[in-house]
Design an enzyme around this catalytic site. Structure first.
Site, PDB file in Angstrom:
ATOM      1  N   LYS A 190      15.151 -16.922  12.104  1.00  0.00           N
ATOM      2  CA  LYS A 190      14.533 -15.987  13.052  1.00  0.00           C
ATOM      3  C   LYS A 190      13.343 -15.313  12.393  1.00  0.00           C
ATOM      4  O   LYS A 190      13.463 -14.673  11.352  1.00  0.00           O
ATOM      5  CB  LYS A 190      15.509 -14.908  13.527  1.00  0.00           C
ATOM      6  CG  LYS A 190      14.939 -14.102  14.710  1.00  0.00           C
ATOM      7  CD  LYS A 190      15.598 -12.762  14.918  1.00  0.00           C
ATOM      8  CE  LYS A 190      15.042 -11.689  14.037  1.00  0.00           C
ATOM      9  NZ  LYS A 190      13.634 -11.300  14.394  1.00  0.00           N
ATOM     10  N   GLY A 243      13.824  -7.658   4.270  1.00  0.00           N
ATOM     11  CA  GLY A 243      13.368  -6.560   5.105  1.00  0.00           C
ATOM     12  C   GLY A 243      13.787  -5.227   4.527  1.00  0.00           C
ATOM     13  O   GLY A 243      13.956  -5.083   3.311  1.00  0.00           O
ATOM     14  N   GLU A 266      16.969  -9.360   0.255  1.00  0.00           N
ATOM     15  CA  GLU A 266      15.796  -8.940  -0.514  1.00  0.00           C
ATOM     16  C   GLU A 266      15.204  -7.773   0.248  1.00  0.00           C
ATOM     17  O   GLU A 266      14.646  -7.949   1.338  1.00  0.00           O
ATOM     18  CB  GLU A 266      14.806 -10.105  -0.670  1.00  0.00           C
ATOM     19  CG  GLU A 266      13.802  -9.882  -1.787  1.00  0.00           C
ATOM     20  CD  GLU A 266      12.489  -9.323  -1.287  1.00  0.00           C
ATOM     21  OE1 GLU A 266      12.329  -8.082  -1.380  1.00  0.00           O
ATOM     22  OE2 GLU A 266      11.647 -10.092  -0.810  1.00  0.00           O
ATOM     23  N   CYS A 300       6.920  -5.408  -0.490  1.00  0.00           N
ATOM     24  CA  CYS A 300       8.144  -4.738  -0.922  1.00  0.00           C
ATOM     25  C   CYS A 300       8.084  -4.313  -2.380  1.00  0.00           C
ATOM     26  O   CYS A 300       8.741  -3.344  -2.776  1.00  0.00           O
ATOM     27  CB  CYS A 300       9.352  -5.637  -0.668  1.00  0.00           C
ATOM     28  SG  CYS A 300       9.172  -7.295  -1.354  1.00  0.00           S
ATOM     29  N   GLU A 397       9.830   4.576   0.540  1.00  0.00           N
ATOM     30  CA  GLU A 397       8.941   3.423   0.666  1.00  0.00           C
ATOM     31  C   GLU A 397       8.000   3.626   1.849  1.00  0.00           C
ATOM     32  O   GLU A 397       8.449   3.775   2.985  1.00  0.00           O
ATOM     33  CB  GLU A 397       9.754   2.140   0.860  1.00  0.00           C
ATOM     34  CG  GLU A 397       8.889   0.895   0.900  1.00  0.00           C
ATOM     35  CD  GLU A 397       9.701  -0.382   1.008  1.00  0.00           C
ATOM     36  OE1 GLU A 397       9.300  -1.396   0.401  1.00  0.00           O
ATOM     37  OE2 GLU A 397      10.738  -0.377   1.710  1.00  0.00           O
TER      38      GLU A 397
END
Length: 494
Positions: A190, A243, A266, A300, A397
């Site tokens: 997806k 994500g 991750e 990330c 973040e």
């Protein structure tokens, strides 16, 4: 094949091309069961590019059934060598169509065409690398006694659900499918609803490379519907997700509450980028600039916490400010552009919210801090100084072109500061002293530490996080373990 699953689009690089818009299941593009669609927005212009067919739970069921049939049928009979041949042919096709894939990536995601070409080059390298691994997945013989024979096999897990983000659509796809296919699994992938286009173009080459129907299925849809259906599906053996940490927790919970499927994650990061007094300051500034503003800061492992030793702090801040102001922000299709738009209005608003919080909490904006232009989701490269370690911009973040620069005195102090985070994805150290580099690298709790460089990712080098930055490793030989399970066989000899 329905004409409703393709549309003609145009990019400045390729001219007109045929864009698939359907769900790629069993090597065909099809409409969703409920015939729902959603719009894809160009982040540089805020205009609709096209509409894409949306996968619901019903479509996930169909794709999983196709993947299960392939795994228990034709794919099981394909030799490891042939799996490798399919992957190598796919890599060749992707390389041949690099400009098309890069142009679609820039159109859809907003990243500069130069960076998009780099991404596709890395995709080719990753798929080719795992094509080489396919016939090297080996077990062991174990000598236990003379009247028995014992060996192990590394077997595929089965049907793998994979959910990828919008910041590196093609690259994250390659990181996931490469090791999964090399080890003999089948896949339902997806993509992110913000950036589905390039993966659908990629899918055309999957069929052309000769992969049997059902081996790799690619669907477009929303996380709360299609993603949730994958995470909780009773006939999926493993789920891999890249994500946010928040969504990663939800996926892990769904996997546990369904069939206890295997999980790799991750997730997020808040990476420290450390510059010592003896660093080559010009080189360090270039890498710090690249570390935070690469891919518009939507990375990330972005080096968003910059720690500079007090002896060079003032000089560094002045030079870094000047360097950040040189970054070309604008049209992704201009070769000189370094930073394109953020991916969506939602992401733009989130980043601007953090910038506002930084200002309100008393940090100093050295440069940036505002919108760039009046159209598209562009944000100026932003540097904060005079930051405290309890500020939101230092702890959370941001996932945008925003960094905070802080001063430190000693090595012990900066190690403590660097590790003072729930995340542990990456870090960097800039120094001319090899002893310092190794000592500090060994003490930083991060899955990757770069020395005198940043974002130096490669398909041969494992990548993944400590702490809340994830579970498992992508890339390198290490990624193969995510998609295999060990079987022991014990034979009693006569």
């Amino acid at each position: 094949m329905s004409s409703n699953v393709f549309v003609e689009l145009k990019t400045p690089i390729t001219g007109t091309y045929k864009q698939p818009t359907g769900l790629f299941i069993n090597n065909e593009f099809v409409e969703g069961v409920d015939k729902k669609t959603f719009e894809v927005i160009n982040p540089a212009t805020e205009e609709v590019i096209c509409s894409i067919h949306e996968a619901t739970e019903k479509d996930v069921d169909i794709a999983v059934a196709a993947a299960r049939k392939a795994f228990e049928g034709v794919w099981r009979d394909v030799t490891p060598q042939q799996r490798g041949i399919y992957l190598l042919k796919l890599a060749d096709l992707l390389e041949k169509n690099l400009d098309l894939l890069a142009a679609v990536e820039s159109l859809d995601n907003g990243k500069s065409i130069t960076m998009a070409r780099g991404d596709v080059g890395a995709v080719v390298g990753t798929i080719r690398y795992y094509g080489g691994w396919a016939d090297k997945i080996e077990g062991k013989t174990i000598d236990i006694s003379p009247d028995s024979f014992h060996y192990t096999r590394q077997e595929p897990l089965g049907v793998c659900g994979q959910i990828i983000p919008w910041n590196f659509p093609l690259l994250m796809l390659a990181w996931k499918v490469g090791p999964a296919l090399a080890t003999g699994n089948t896949i339902i992938m997806k993509t992110a609803e913000q950036t589905p286009l390039s993966a659908l173009v990629f899918a055309q080459f999957v069929k052309e490379a000769g992969f049997p129907p059902g081996v790799l299925n690619i669907i477009s849809g929303f996380g709360k519907i299609a993603g949730a259906a994958i995470a909780s599906h009773m006939d999926i053996d493993k789920v891999a997700f890249t994500g946010s940490t928040m969504v990663g927790r939800q996926i892990m919970k769904a996997a546990a509450e369904s069939n206890l499927k295997k999980v790799t994650l991750e997730l997020g990061g808040k990476s420290p980028n450390i510059i010592f007094n003896d660093a080559d300051i010009d080189q360090a500034i270039d890498w710090v600039n690249f570390g935070i503003y690469f891919n518009h800061g939507q990375t990330c492992c972005a080096g968003s916490r910059v720690y500079v030793q007090e002896g060079i702090y003032d000089k560094f801040v002045a030079a870094f400010k000047q360097r950040a102001q040189q970054n070309k922000v604008g049209d992704p299709f201009h070769d000189e552009t370094f930073q394109g738009p953020q991916v969506s209005q939602l992401q733009y608003d989130r980043i601007m919210g953090y910038i506002k919080a930084g200002k309100e909490e008393g940090a100093t904006v050295e440069t940036g801090g505002e919108r760039h232009g009046d159209k598209g989701y562009f944000i100026q490269p932003t540097i904060f100084t005079n930051v405290r370690h309890d500020m939101k911009i230092m702890k959370e973040e941001i996932f945008g072109p925003v960094c905070a620069v802080a001063k430190f005195s000693t090595e012990e102090e900066v190690i403590k500061l660097g590790n003072d985070s729930n995340y542990g994805l990456a870090a960097a150290v800039h120094t001319k002293d090899l002893n310092t580099a190794i000592r500090v690298s060994n003490h930083l709790r991060a899955g990757t530490v770069w020395v005198n460089t940043y974002n130096a990712l490669h398909h041969q080098l494992p990548f993944g996080g400590y702490k809340e930055s994830g579970i498992g490793r992508e890339l390198g030989e290490a990624a193969l373990a995510n998609y295999t399970q060990c079987k022991s066989v014990a034979i009693k000899l006569n």
